[in-house]
Design a protein around this motif. Structure first.
Motif, mmCIF file in Angstrom:
data_model
loop_
_atom_site.group_PDB
_atom_site.id
_atom_site.type_symbol
_atom_site.label_atom_id
_atom_site.label_comp_id
_atom_site.label_asym_id
_atom_site.label_seq_id
_atom_site.Cartn_x
_atom_site.Cartn_y
_atom_site.Cartn_z
ATOM 1 N N ALA A 186 0.815 -1.216 0.000
ATOM 2 C CA ALA A 186 0.000 0.000 0.000
ATOM 3 C C ALA A 186 0.846 1.264 0.000
ATOM 4 O O ALA A 186 0.506 2.245 -0.680
ATOM 5 N N TRP A 187 1.980 1.259 0.727
ATOM 6 C CA TRP A 187 2.784 2.479 0.833
ATOM 7 C C TRP A 187 3.388 2.906 -0.499
ATOM 8 O O TRP A 187 3.732 4.076 -0.685
ATOM 9 N N PRO B 266 7.491 -11.825 4.384
ATOM 10 C CA PRO B 266 6.240 -11.225 4.854
ATOM 11 C C PRO B 266 5.087 -11.360 3.854
ATOM 12 O O PRO B 266 5.263 -11.130 2.659
ATOM 13 N N GLN B 267 3.946 -11.729 4.383
ATOM 14 C CA GLN B 267 2.736 -11.779 3.560
ATOM 15 C C GLN B 267 2.024 -10.435 3.579
ATOM 16 O O GLN B 267 1.490 -9.987 2.570
ATOM 17 N N VAL B 268 2.034 -9.802 4.765
ATOM 18 C CA VAL B 268 1.429 -8.477 4.929
ATOM 19 C C VAL B 268 2.442 -7.566 5.607
ATOM 20 O O VAL B 268 3.426 -8.026 6.185
ATOM 21 N N GLU C 142 2.441 -5.983 8.307
ATOM 22 C CA GLU C 142 2.645 -6.217 9.740
ATOM 23 C C GLU C 142 3.613 -7.362 10.024
ATOM 24 O O GLU C 142 4.111 -7.491 11.143
ATOM 25 N N ASP C 143 3.890 -8.176 9.017
ATOM 26 C CA ASP C 143 4.835 -9.294 9.191
ATOM 27 C C ASP C 143 6.290 -8.832 9.132
ATOM 28 O O ASP C 143 7.188 -9.590 9.478
ATOM 29 N N ILE C 144 6.521 -7.607 8.667
ATOM 30 C CA ILE C 144 7.898 -7.129 8.487
ATOM 31 C C ILE C 144 8.442 -6.637 9.819
ATOM 32 O O ILE C 144 7.861 -5.728 10.426
ATOM 33 N N PRO C 145 9.545 -7.190 10.292
ATOM 34 C CA PRO C 145 10.133 -6.703 11.546
ATOM 35 C C PRO C 145 10.755 -5.334 11.351
ATOM 36 O O PRO C 145 10.913 -4.861 10.219
ATOM 37 N N THR C 146 11.087 -4.695 12.435
ATOM 38 C CA THR C 146 11.729 -3.373 12.363
ATOM 39 C C THR C 146 13.185 -3.434 12.786
ATOM 40 O O THR C 146 13.927 -2.474 12.577
ATOM 41 N N HIS D 158 10.336 -7.330 0.575
ATOM 42 C CA HIS D 158 9.194 -7.176 -0.320
ATOM 43 C C HIS D 158 8.140 -8.209 0.081
ATOM 44 O O HIS D 158 8.471 -9.360 0.395
ATOM 45 N N LEU D 159 6.886 -7.814 0.074
ATOM 46 C CA LEU D 159 5.815 -8.759 0.377
ATOM 47 C C LEU D 159 5.836 -9.898 -0.641
ATOM 48 O O LEU D 159 6.186 -9.708 -1.804
ATOM 49 N N LEU D 160 5.446 -11.079 -0.192
ATOM 50 C CA LEU D 160 5.502 -12.243 -1.070
ATOM 51 C C LEU D 160 4.657 -12.060 -2.331
ATOM 52 O O LEU D 160 4.977 -12.604 -3.381
#
Length: 203
Positions: free
Chosen positions: A21-22, A142-144, A146-150, A188-190
């Motif tokens: 989305a970003w 990551p699928q979404v 929120e799955d991406i760590p920081t 990158h999201l899957l």
């Protein structure tokens, strides 16, 4: 017009490509995502520029930094460490008066300090080789969003090592963002059309 795919993590654009989305609405962010973000950067000046810009981004949006990037490059002599390392108080004041960049004294002084530390690193392995030496054995999937760590164990260790070598504004979260930006990891999201395009990590 954009549409959500069945995959909730990505958005499909008018060009039929799936993005997070970003990166799906703002043309500047979309172009950056499609052409730069996550692609390998291994030259000293390129890595130094991204370390610098990630430091300036702390507490701000990346879109803000990206829009100001041309002004940053002009103000900081193309992020040439050899030139920036010679900056004096007058240069710092010049930068603080430059409305085209983020006028934060601590971040400006950190960039100058980091240029000097970058030069000192040449006697060892060099900035790029040091940063890339913290590449992990695996990358997030990551699928979404929120799955991406920081942060990661590697970004924490990289932050600690750079601080030990005299760098500033290189916290674990900032270094994780750097690792994402220059291809050390692939977040990158899957479902994204960019997943696996760096040549570093398989899809």
């Amino acid at each position: 017009m954009t549409e959500l795919l069945e995959d909730p993590g990505v958005v499909i654009g008018e060009d039929g490509l799936a993005r997070p989305a970003w990166a799906s609405t703002d043309p500047l962010l979309r172009d950056y995502y499609d052409t730069e973000w996550g692609m390998p950067v291994t030259d000293e000046r390129g890595v130094f520029e991204r370390v610098s810009l990630e430091g300036f981004q702390a507490g701000l949006s990346w879109a803000t930094i990206l829009r100001k990037r041309p002004a940053f490059r002009e103000a900081f002599d193309g992020f040439d460490p050899d030139i920036i390392a010679c900056y004096d108080d007058q240069d710092a004041e010049r930068l603080l008066a430059d409305t085209g960049i983020v006028r934060n004294r601590q971040k400006i002084l950190a960039t100058i300090r980091n240029a000097r530390a970058t030069i000192e690193l040449r006697e060892a392995m060099g900035l790029s080789a040091l940063v890339w030496s913290f590449q992990p054995e695996t990358t997030p999937k990551p699928q979404v969003f929120e799955d991406i760590p920081t942060t990661s164990p590697e970004s924490v260790a990289l932050s600690k090592e750079l601080r030990r070598r005299g760098f500033a504004f290189v916290g674990p979260t900032t270094m994780f963002a750097l690792m994402e930006a220059i291809g050390i990891i692939d977040t990158h999201l899957l479902g994204s059309h960019r997943r696996g395009t760096s040549g570093i990590w398989p899809q």
